[in-house]
Write an enzyme that holds these catalytic residues in place. Structure first.
Site, PDB file in Angstrom:
ATOM      1  N   ASP A  72       4.405  -1.524 -14.002  1.00 63.26           N
ATOM      2  CA  ASP A  72       4.899  -2.153 -12.774  1.00 63.26           C
ATOM      3  C   ASP A  72       5.419  -3.562 -13.046  1.00 63.26           C
ATOM      4  O   ASP A  72       6.458  -3.968 -12.524  1.00 63.26           O
ATOM      5  CB  ASP A  72       3.788  -2.199 -11.721  1.00 63.26           C
ATOM      6  CG  ASP A  72       3.224  -0.815 -11.426  1.00 63.26           C
ATOM      7  OD1 ASP A  72       3.883   0.186 -11.773  1.00 63.26           O
ATOM      8  OD2 ASP A  72       2.121  -0.739 -10.866  1.00 63.26           O
ATOM      9  N   GLY A 104       0.799  -1.223   0.000  1.00 62.74           N
ATOM     10  CA  GLY A 104       0.000   0.000   0.000  1.00 62.74           C
ATOM     11  C   GLY A 104       0.832   1.274   0.000  1.00 62.74           C
ATOM     12  O   GLY A 104       0.328   2.348   0.318  1.00 62.74           O
ATOM     13  N   LEU A 149       4.602   1.145  -4.087  1.00 60.77           N
ATOM     14  CA  LEU A 149       5.876   0.574  -4.537  1.00 60.77           C
ATOM     15  C   LEU A 149       5.666  -0.745  -5.287  1.00 60.77           C
ATOM     16  O   LEU A 149       6.581  -1.533  -5.453  1.00 60.77           O
ATOM     17  CB  LEU A 149       6.817   0.384  -3.336  1.00 60.77           C
ATOM     18  CG  LEU A 149       7.108   1.682  -2.554  1.00 60.77           C
ATOM     19  CD1 LEU A 149       7.973   1.393  -1.328  1.00 60.77           C
ATOM     20  CD2 LEU A 149       7.795   2.719  -3.447  1.00 60.77           C
TER      21      LEU A 149
HETATM   22  C1  GLA Z   1      -0.131   2.133 -10.980  1.00 62.74           C
HETATM   23  C2  GLA Z   1      -0.399   1.197 -12.166  1.00 62.74           C
HETATM   24  C3  GLA Z   1       0.584   1.453 -13.302  1.00 62.74           C
HETATM   25  C4  GLA Z   1       0.640   2.935 -13.665  1.00 62.74           C
HETATM   26  C5  GLA Z   1       0.803   3.799 -12.412  1.00 62.74           C
HETATM   27  C6  GLA Z   1       0.704   5.270 -12.699  1.00 62.74           C
HETATM   28  O1  GLA Z   1       1.121   1.832 -10.418  1.00 62.74           O
HETATM   29  O2  GLA Z   1      -0.298  -0.147 -11.763  1.00 62.74           O
HETATM   30  O3  GLA Z   1       0.244   0.675 -14.422  1.00 62.74           O
HETATM   31  O4  GLA Z   1      -0.489   3.316 -14.372  1.00 62.74           O
HETATM   32  O5  GLA Z   1      -0.149   3.485 -11.414  1.00 62.74           O
HETATM   33  O6  GLA Z   1       1.757   5.679 -13.503  1.00 62.74           O
END
Ligand code: GLA
Length: 385
Positions: A175, A125, A128
């Site tokens: 991510d 949360g 990260l």
């Molecule tokens: C979250 C989502 C990513 C991206 C970011 C914002 O981390 O999982 O795919 O959209 O927000 O940049």
């Protein structure tokens, strides 16, 4: 369940009655710049952090999937892999189950069961990407255990579809790609349209710099609709402009395009287009002048999220502003927003003072004490044992 006084492998044995066949790790990430650009087919520049999710696992040939976590007390969750379906698994176990479901679909059911114990030092949360790290650790483990031969990019896409289709979070690909494909000592310059990527060397220590991560401890669940609404707004804007995605709007065409949009979409589009520019600029500056040159770009990125995209919150604004006032070269919220973490680029000799200033400012404002980490560009997913 506790790991105090024993190893995680020991906990695995106690729980399942046999040793794991391997340990697979996948890291969390911080994004340097390029926020809310990935679902617009744009550009991002994340690094993997040292904190990772580890999947201790052993393949089973009876189609049973047992899932446990050192963070969740109680017995393992037991599932039948053939019966996995979106909506069928609740809580944290939905994330690993989702990955097995999507791998089975992709690998034509060659994927069977396993005993899995997850262990993590990625703060949850905190913005990260602890969820993506979990997905990528599980995907990497099954890829090896079932000898699927899938590459980092394919595994990242499968992990993303697991989250989109099974868990129901409409996240982009940043991510999962960061967790799968980052390298130690480098940032990942990723084009999220075709997933072409370049590893841009980022030697913070060599430049006398520290990247602080200030976790505001304000938690926001991406599944709660705000993220989906932003994404839908961007898609609506692209459709109104007749473009495949906002990535296709050139900076030079931005002023004219904004006059053709309803007022509520104007700030969204302005953020996405200027943010893609900031990524290009960041990579160019990094290569020409080194990491210190990123500072003003980070601060400008925060202003755009605060004033246009509206994904910051009082705590992230205070952390970023205080860090800069205390001597950081630049600071911004990182990740999806509405809380989570702020990154601050600081001269290493100022790191303590900057972190202390943010802690003091939070105390004065009556906020919970922020958690402070130092991010070092780290390796992506790998087998560890
Ligand atoms: C979250 C989502 C990513 C991206 C970011 C914002 O981390 O999982 O795919 O959209 O927000 O940049």
């Amino acid at each position: 369940m506790t790991t105090t006084g024993t190893t995680v492998a020991g906990v695995f044995e106690e729980l399942y009655g046999h040793a794991p066949e391997g340990v697979w790790a996948a890291p969390g990430r911080v994004n340097l710049i390029g926020e809310h650009t990935d679902y617009n087919d744009g550009f991002v520049l994340p690094i993997a952090i040292p904190q990772a999710v580890r999947a201790y696992a052993r393949r089973r040939d009876d189609g049973v999937l047992r899932l446990a976590s050192t963070r969740v007390p109680g017995a393992a969750v037991e599932l039948d892999v053939a019966g996995l379906a979106p909506g069928g698994v609740a809580g944290w176990a939905a994330y690993p189950a989702a990955v097995v479901w999507t791998l089975r679909r992709a690998a034509r059911h060659e994927v069977g069961g396993a005993d899995v114990l997850l262990d993590s030092d990625v703060p949850g949360g905190a913005g990260l990407s602890s969820s993506a790290a979990l997905e990528c650790a599980v995907a990497t483990a099954f890829n090896d255990m079932y000898e699927l031969g899938l590459g980092a990019e394919e595994l990242a896409l499968l992990a993303q579809s697991a989250e989109n289709e099974f868990v129901g979070v409409p996240c982009g690909i940043m991510d999962q790609m960061a967790s799968m494909a980052c390298r130690a000592g480098a940032a990942l310059h990723l084009d999220t349209r075709d997933l072409s990527a370049r590893h841009v060397p980022l030697d913070l220590a060599g430049a006398g710099l520290t990247l602080l991560v200030l976790d505001t401890r304000v938690q926001h669940d991406l599944a709660d609709g705000a993220y989906a609404a932003l994404r839908a707004g961007c898609e609506r804007a692209a459709a109104l402009l007749g473009l495949p995605a906002l990535r296709d709007l050139a900076t030079a065409d931005l002023p004219a395009a904004l006059t053709r949009l309803p007022a509520d979409l104007v700030p969204l589009v302005r953020h996405v287009v200027t943010e893609n520019d900031r990524v290009r600029q960041a990579v160019a500056e990094l290569q020409r002048h080194g990491p210190a040159a990123l500072g003003p770009i980070l601060t400008a990125g925060h202003a755009s999220l605060r004033d246009d995209y509206l994904t910051s919150c009082p705590e992230t604004d205070l952390a970023a502003a205080t860090a800069v006032a205390a001597g950081a070269l630049g600071a911004r919220m990182t990740g999806g927003g509405f809380g989570g973490s702020v990154i601050a680029l600081v001269a290493t000799e100022r790191a303590e003072a900057v972190a202390g200033a943010v802690v003091d400012a939070f105390a004065a404002a009556g906020y919970a004490e922020p958690h402070v980490y130092r991010a070092v560009p780290s390796a992506g997913a790998r087998r560890e044992a």
